[in-house]
Design a protein around this motif. Structure first.
Motif, PDB file in Angstrom:
ATOM      1  N   VAL A 219       0.866  -1.184   0.000  1.00  0.00           N
ATOM      2  CA  VAL A 219       0.000   0.000   0.000  1.00  0.00           C
ATOM      3  C   VAL A 219       0.899   1.229   0.000  1.00  0.00           C
ATOM      4  O   VAL A 219       1.699   1.421   0.916  1.00  0.00           O
ATOM      5  CB  VAL A 219      -0.912   0.017   1.242  1.00  0.00           C
ATOM      6  N   THR A 220       0.785   2.054  -1.022  1.00  0.00           N
ATOM      7  CA  THR A 220       1.679   3.201  -1.122  1.00  0.00           C
ATOM      8  C   THR A 220       1.011   4.378  -1.809  1.00  0.00           C
ATOM      9  O   THR A 220       0.130   4.205  -2.665  1.00  0.00           O
ATOM     10  CB  THR A 220       2.961   2.830  -1.904  1.00  0.00           C
ATOM     11  N   HIS A 221       1.408   5.574  -1.406  1.00  0.00           N
ATOM     12  CA  HIS A 221       0.972   6.778  -2.107  1.00  0.00           C
ATOM     13  C   HIS A 221       1.772   6.933  -3.391  1.00  0.00           C
ATOM     14  O   HIS A 221       2.883   6.410  -3.507  1.00  0.00           O
ATOM     15  CB  HIS A 221       1.180   8.008  -1.215  1.00  0.00           C
ATOM     16  N   HIS A 222       1.206   7.651  -4.321  1.00  0.00           N
ATOM     17  CA  HIS A 222       1.929   8.029  -5.538  1.00  0.00           C
ATOM     18  C   HIS A 222       2.708   9.319  -5.276  1.00  0.00           C
ATOM     19  O   HIS A 222       3.889   9.424  -5.601  1.00  0.00           O
ATOM     20  CB  HIS A 222       0.943   8.212  -6.694  1.00  0.00           C
ATOM     21  N   VAL A 223       2.009  10.288  -4.667  1.00  0.00           N
ATOM     22  CA  VAL A 223       2.620  11.554  -4.258  1.00  0.00           C
ATOM     23  C   VAL A 223       2.270  11.786  -2.795  1.00  0.00           C
ATOM     24  O   VAL A 223       1.103  11.696  -2.415  1.00  0.00           O
ATOM     25  CB  VAL A 223       2.107  12.726  -5.110  1.00  0.00           C
ATOM     26  N   SER A 224       3.268  12.094  -1.981  1.00  0.00           N
ATOM     27  CA  SER A 224       3.024  12.327  -0.557  1.00  0.00           C
ATOM     28  C   SER A 224       2.350  13.677  -0.333  1.00  0.00           C
ATOM     29  O   SER A 224       2.781  14.693  -0.877  1.00  0.00           O
ATOM     30  CB  SER A 224       4.339  12.289   0.226  1.00  0.00           C
ATOM     31  N   VAL A 378      14.710  17.910  -1.878  1.00  0.00           N
ATOM     32  CA  VAL A 378      15.049  19.134  -2.589  1.00  0.00           C
ATOM     33  C   VAL A 378      14.782  18.895  -4.076  1.00  0.00           C
ATOM     34  O   VAL A 378      15.292  17.931  -4.644  1.00  0.00           O
ATOM     35  CB  VAL A 378      16.532  19.501  -2.377  1.00  0.00           C
ATOM     36  N   PRO A 379      13.964  19.731  -4.716  1.00  0.00           N
ATOM     37  CA  PRO A 379      13.696  19.517  -6.149  1.00  0.00           C
ATOM     38  C   PRO A 379      14.958  19.718  -6.976  1.00  0.00           C
ATOM     39  O   PRO A 379      15.763  20.609  -6.720  1.00  0.00           O
ATOM     40  CB  PRO A 379      12.641  20.579  -6.473  1.00  0.00           C
ATOM     41  N   SER A 380      15.132  18.875  -7.970  1.00  0.00           N
ATOM     42  CA  SER A 380      16.288  18.981  -8.865  1.00  0.00           C
ATOM     43  C   SER A 380      15.918  18.350 -10.193  1.00  0.00           C
ATOM     44  O   SER A 380      14.792  17.888 -10.392  1.00  0.00           O
ATOM     45  CB  SER A 380      17.501  18.266  -8.259  1.00  0.00           C
ATOM     46  N   GLN A 381      16.874  18.314 -11.071  1.00  0.00           N
ATOM     47  CA  GLN A 381      16.636  17.725 -12.387  1.00  0.00           C
ATOM     48  C   GLN A 381      16.300  16.242 -12.267  1.00  0.00           C
ATOM     49  O   GLN A 381      15.550  15.698 -13.076  1.00  0.00           O
ATOM     50  CB  GLN A 381      17.858  17.915 -13.275  1.00  0.00           C
ATOM     51  N   ASN A 382      16.825  15.591 -11.239  1.00  0.00           N
ATOM     52  CA  ASN A 382      16.616  14.156 -11.062  1.00  0.00           C
ATOM     53  C   ASN A 382      15.602  13.811  -9.979  1.00  0.00           C
ATOM     54  O   ASN A 382      15.254  12.642  -9.813  1.00  0.00           O
ATOM     55  CB  ASN A 382      17.950  13.480 -10.724  1.00  0.00           C
ATOM     56  N   VAL A 383      15.153  14.806  -9.233  1.00  0.00           N
ATOM     57  CA  VAL A 383      14.221  14.565  -8.129  1.00  0.00           C
ATOM     58  C   VAL A 383      12.938  15.341  -8.381  1.00  0.00           C
ATOM     59  O   VAL A 383      12.942  16.574  -8.445  1.00  0.00           O
ATOM     60  CB  VAL A 383      14.832  14.980  -6.774  1.00  0.00           C
ATOM     61  N   ARG A 384      11.850  14.608  -8.525  1.00  0.00           N
ATOM     62  CA  ARG A 384      10.558  15.236  -8.741  1.00  0.00           C
ATOM     63  C   ARG A 384       9.937  15.600  -7.398  1.00  0.00           C
ATOM     64  O   ARG A 384      10.016  14.853  -6.433  1.00  0.00           O
ATOM     65  CB  ARG A 384       9.631  14.295  -9.500  1.00  0.00           C
ATOM     66  N   ARG A 385       9.307  16.752  -7.373  1.00  0.00           N
ATOM     67  CA  ARG A 385       8.631  17.183  -6.163  1.00  0.00           C
ATOM     68  C   ARG A 385       7.311  17.849  -6.559  1.00  0.00           C
ATOM     69  O   ARG A 385       7.275  18.666  -7.485  1.00  0.00           O
ATOM     70  CB  ARG A 385       9.497  18.154  -5.362  1.00  0.00           C
ATOM     71  N   ALA A 386       6.243  17.503  -5.856  1.00  0.00           N
ATOM     72  CA  ALA A 386       4.943  18.096  -6.126  1.00  0.00           C
ATOM     73  C   ALA A 386       4.911  19.547  -5.663  1.00  0.00           C
ATOM     74  O   ALA A 386       5.782  20.003  -4.909  1.00  0.00           O
ATOM     75  CB  ALA A 386       3.844  17.292  -5.420  1.00  0.00           C
ATOM     76  N   ALA A 387       3.889  20.280  -6.095  1.00  0.00           N
ATOM     77  CA  ALA A 387       3.780  21.706  -5.793  1.00  0.00           C
ATOM     78  C   ALA A 387       3.171  21.920  -4.405  1.00  0.00           C
ATOM     79  O   ALA A 387       2.104  22.521  -4.254  1.00  0.00           O
ATOM     80  CB  ALA A 387       2.963  22.418  -6.858  1.00  0.00           C
ATOM     81  N   LEU A 388       3.852  21.403  -3.396  1.00  0.00           N
ATOM     82  CA  LEU A 388       3.449  21.633  -2.012  1.00  0.00           C
ATOM     83  C   LEU A 388       4.681  21.592  -1.126  1.00  0.00           C
ATOM     84  O   LEU A 388       5.655  20.915  -1.433  1.00  0.00           O
ATOM     85  CB  LEU A 388       2.413  20.604  -1.547  1.00  0.00           C
ATOM     86  N   CYS A 389       4.606  22.330  -0.031  1.00  0.00           N
ATOM     87  CA  CYS A 389       5.691  22.344   0.951  1.00  0.00           C
ATOM     88  C   CYS A 389       5.097  22.302   2.356  1.00  0.00           C
ATOM     89  O   CYS A 389       4.307  23.179   2.725  1.00  0.00           O
ATOM     90  CB  CYS A 389       6.556  23.596   0.816  1.00  0.00           C
ATOM     91  N   SER A 390       5.483  21.289   3.116  1.00  0.00           N
ATOM     92  CA  SER A 390       5.199  21.272   4.544  1.00  0.00           C
ATOM     93  C   SER A 390       6.424  21.821   5.246  1.00  0.00           C
ATOM     94  O   SER A 390       7.557  21.463   4.906  1.00  0.00           O
ATOM     95  CB  SER A 390       4.909  19.850   5.015  1.00  0.00           C
TER      96      SER A 390
END
Length: 462
Positions: A219-224, A378-390
């Motif tokens: 059981v896993t999320h796609h995006v946290s 940390v968002p980078s060319q190799n690390v995808r990050r959704a448009a949210l910040c906690s």
């Protein structure tokens, strides 16, 4: 004027000819030129349109965004909790309740026939949106939480035995965690949890190592919804299927923001909620592979989910009807269909590309504020990050931050544990603040948030 309007994307609607974007004089001038100048050349008009971001273009479609809250223009940055609704969805809901409100699947009169057609068309729209192989693989539920509980109480109770293992991450939403805790107590199954890497992303390499013949479900999320991290679902399903395990994907934070193809991901189950994807509250959906759904027992008993009923036993309908007992959220499902039409009209890849740009802008802007701790990669060319910040600010409680932002600046963010208490415990904190964006947000919204956050920090520093 017709020549100007024809250059705009089909999703652009003028609320009034004087509509302006707050806090940015350059955008005001552009929009005024678009709405008032009929003598502009074709090339200059095209250039003006192209200079507008997706957020500026779609913003007029959302009436709720154009108001003041506590004396300030609303800056809505709580999209991970729920999204706002465009006019086309609001119109569709009103049309259903004023034109053909009737129960589905139960009548032969015209209103019932139309309601049934629209309801089932909405199911087809959902199936096409996530690329299910057929519409019967889509089950309407009241939300993603119910969809997960459906799987837990049907497939889970029927298939899990003492010693079987269910793997989850420490970053799962309570809705993806609690149902399996309940099932584990009933069946004797064992829950195992994947921790985070030093980059604060669920450790998928560790997940792969944990898989064994004992593993029956991942059981896993796609995006946290807290970390903003994006997991490689296709890899996870491949590894899991290699040991005979099924995979349930919580896609609540991905389906509204990017292209999600269930066949490509090879997910066995996938859930999402309408209200996070510009649709109404009160409806969500479960995608399940048909060969799995057809072997699952009913979730709730009652009308609609039956084939034949006798005094001492019943036989059950084929999926998806088997899992949709009683009168469903008809208008809401139809509204979800309208939301999907709207999102598809923009293009999910276009939405994703724009939000990726916004995500980096939000992260870098927030990181520039002193004493702010952001959670997740940390968002980078190799690390995808959704448009949210906690995030948290040193020596200031997250709820205090959210309260002042709202009361003094009209900025709406979330504070608390975001239904991820185990993750917050992992970080040794009780709460965090969260700013989350959608495609109708702009960089000006981010700027307004950062300005308000600095003012809030100064307030508590006095």
């Amino acid at each position: 004027m017709e020549g100007v309007v024809s250059k705009l994307p089909s999703s652009f609607k003028f609320i009034n000819p004087n509509f302006t974007i707050r806090r940015t004089n350059s955008i005001k001038l552009k929009l005024r030129r678009l709405t008032s100048s009929s003598s502009s050349s074709s090339s200059s008009t095209t250039a003006l349109v192209e200079s507008l971001s997706l957020g500026h273009i779609t913003r007029p479609d959302f009436p709720i965004l154009h108001q003041e809250v506590n004396g300030s223009p609303l800056v809505y940055l709580d999209n991970a909790a729920t999204s706002q609704k465009p006019n086309v969805v609001l119109d569709k809901l009103r049309d259903y309740y004023t034109s053909y409100n009737s129960n589905v699947h139960r009548g032969i009169h015209s209103l019932s026939a139309r309601a049934t057609d629209e309801y089932e068309m909405a199911r087809k729209k959902v199936a096409n949106f996530v690329n299910a192989s057929e519409s019967s693989e889509i089950v309407f539920t009241k939300n993603a939480t119910e969809a997960i509980n459906l799987v837990a109480n049907t497939w889970g109770l029927s298939n899990l035995k003492p010693g079987d293992e269910v793997i989850l991450t420490v970053a799962e939403h309570h809705s993806a965690l609690v149902p399996w805790q309940i099932v584990a107590k009933k069946t004797g199954a064992v829950l195992k949890h994947v921790s985070l890497t030093k980059e604060e992303v669920p450790d998928v390499k560790k997940l792969k190592e944990m898989l064994s013949e004992k593993t029956k479900l991942v059981v896993t999320h796609h995006v946290s919804n807290t970390l903003g991290s994006v997991l490689p679902i296709k890899d996870i399903t491949s590894w899991s299927h290699a040991v005979g395990a099924k995979v349930l994907v919580d896609a609540c934070q991905s389906v509204p923001h990017m292209v999600v193809d269930v066949q490509s991901l090879d997910a066995d189950f996938l859930v999402a909620s309408s209200h996070k994807m510009c649709g109404p509250t009160g409806v969500g959906f479960l995608y399940g592979k048909r060969e799995i759904l057809i072997d699952m027992p009913p979730f709730l008993g009652g009308g609609e989910m039956i084939s034949d009923v006798f005094l001492d036993h019943s036989t059950y309908a084929e999926p998806p009807s088997r899992f949709e007992a009683g009168t469903p959220a008809i208008g809401e499902a139809i509204g979800l269909g309208a939301a999907i039409d709207y999102l598809s009209g923009i293009g999910m890849q276009k939405i994703h590309d724009y939000e990726t740009e916004l995500a980096t802008y939000l992260y870098k802007s927030l990181r520039s504020v002193p004493n702010v701790r952001i959670y997740g990669p940390v968002p980078s060319q190799n690390v995808r990050r959704a448009a949210l910040c906690s995030f948290n600010v040193k020596n200031i409680h997250a709820t205090d931050i959210a309260s002042i932002l709202d009361q003094e600046y009209g900025v709406a963010i979330r504070s608390g544990h975001h239904c991820a208490q185990p993750l917050h415990e992992y970080f040794g904190i009780h709460a965090s603040a969260r700013a989350s964006l959608h495609f109708y947000n702009t960089k000006e919204d981010v700027d307004a948030f950062i300005e308000a956050l600095k003012g809030t920090i100064n307030f508590f520093s006095l």
